[in-house]
Design a protein around this motif. Sequence first.
Motif, mmCIF file in Angstrom:
data_model
loop_
_atom_site.group_PDB
_atom_site.id
_atom_site.type_symbol
_atom_site.label_atom_id
_atom_site.label_comp_id
_atom_site.label_asym_id
_atom_site.label_seq_id
_atom_site.Cartn_x
_atom_site.Cartn_y
_atom_site.Cartn_z
ATOM 1 N N CYS A 170 -7.723 67.861 42.192
ATOM 2 C CA CYS A 170 -6.328 68.170 41.883
ATOM 3 C C CYS A 170 -5.921 69.479 42.547
ATOM 4 O O CYS A 170 -6.603 70.495 42.398
ATOM 5 C CB CYS A 170 -6.152 68.273 40.362
ATOM 6 N N HIS B 15 -1.434 68.853 32.197
ATOM 7 C CA HIS B 15 -1.542 67.980 33.370
ATOM 8 C C HIS B 15 -1.688 66.524 32.937
ATOM 9 O O HIS B 15 -2.667 66.155 32.287
ATOM 10 C CB HIS B 15 -2.756 68.377 34.219
ATOM 11 N N ARG B 16 -0.687 65.699 33.324
ATOM 12 C CA ARG B 16 -0.803 64.258 33.082
ATOM 13 C C ARG B 16 -0.774 63.465 34.386
ATOM 14 O O ARG B 16 -1.150 62.297 34.413
ATOM 15 C CB ARG B 16 0.343 63.775 32.166
ATOM 16 N N ARG B 17 -0.309 64.091 35.451
ATOM 17 C CA ARG B 17 -0.353 63.482 36.787
ATOM 18 C C ARG B 17 -0.220 64.600 37.805
ATOM 19 O O ARG B 17 0.345 65.661 37.514
ATOM 20 C CB ARG B 17 0.764 62.453 36.974
ATOM 21 N N CYS B 18 -0.738 64.388 39.013
ATOM 22 C CA CYS B 18 -0.661 65.415 40.038
ATOM 23 C C CYS B 18 0.766 65.489 40.585
ATOM 24 O O CYS B 18 1.367 64.460 40.928
ATOM 25 C CB CYS B 18 -1.643 65.118 41.168
ATOM 26 N N ARG C 263 -10.359 63.201 33.646
ATOM 27 C CA ARG C 263 -9.249 62.280 33.422
ATOM 28 C C ARG C 263 -9.172 61.975 31.914
ATOM 29 O O ARG C 263 -10.094 61.367 31.357
ATOM 30 C CB ARG C 263 -9.467 61.000 34.217
#
Length: 314
Positions: A112, A126-129, A145
Amino acid sequence: MSSRSLSGHASAADAGYRGRFAPSPTGDLHAGSLLAAFASWLLARQAGGAWLVRIEDLDPPREVPGAADRQLQALAGFGLLSDEAVVRQSRRHALYEAALTDLLDRGLAFACHCSRSDLAATGGIHRRCVSARAGGAPQPAIRLRVADGATVDFDDALLGKQSQDVAATVGDFVLRRADGYWAYQLAVVVDDADQAITDVVRGADLLDSTARQILLQRALGLATPRYAHLPLLVDAQGRKLSKSDAAHPLDPSDPLPALRAVWRALGQDEQALIAVETVTQLLDTARVSFSPAQIPQAAAGLAAMHNDHRTNAV
């Protein structure tokens, strides 16, 4: 605090109780550190188990030169000696690398490039880049994850039932930082498993890390130890002692006052130690007089360390 849960903690002798004290060498041993060390030692001794010391020296920018050795010397002055060879995290990189590779190979961790500013809109969760950088410099961090709705429930031996929705409150968390240093969460999980730690006794400031560590233990197929989070020593402004100007180094050449003071901060009977004259006598008496059910849940003010006019070491 639940006497039920603490009695379960002590009964771990039948299962080979193994506890530990794991300071970071960011400064000399202070009263808050001694409280955690003494309490974890007492619980291990009462359970008839082993007590280990581990130096968590994985963050060179924050380390103070010589602090680790001074911490060990201070612990020795207070009679708190590791039952096994002291472990230093800085010498265990291969173990952390193996664990990280395993998680990456199974798709449970990912690279990431997101910075703190990239995640500002989500409060750092953080849930998605969302970073525009991909595959280039600087080096990416590696994150675990965390599945949507990943909630961890556990019983703390001192604080009772705990629950945290890790996905919502923390998100995908860092295992190796972008600067190349190992994250605390990965190292502590790997070390606790490698040292077969059955009981983690530490300050309540680390309670929030526990759910993440349990998730990581599950991802790596490791056993989850029992947890007990101790009250913190705080200054007059309510700040954790390690972050306070009041966090003076302890004087291990005059150990009795400081040991009596942390005994008192742990809610124990002052009269039990009144007649002791040596560290050995104090530790022997404390071991048989210790009542885990008396440990308070709330943080203790630094004033509790000064009730004894002889306590000039804190």
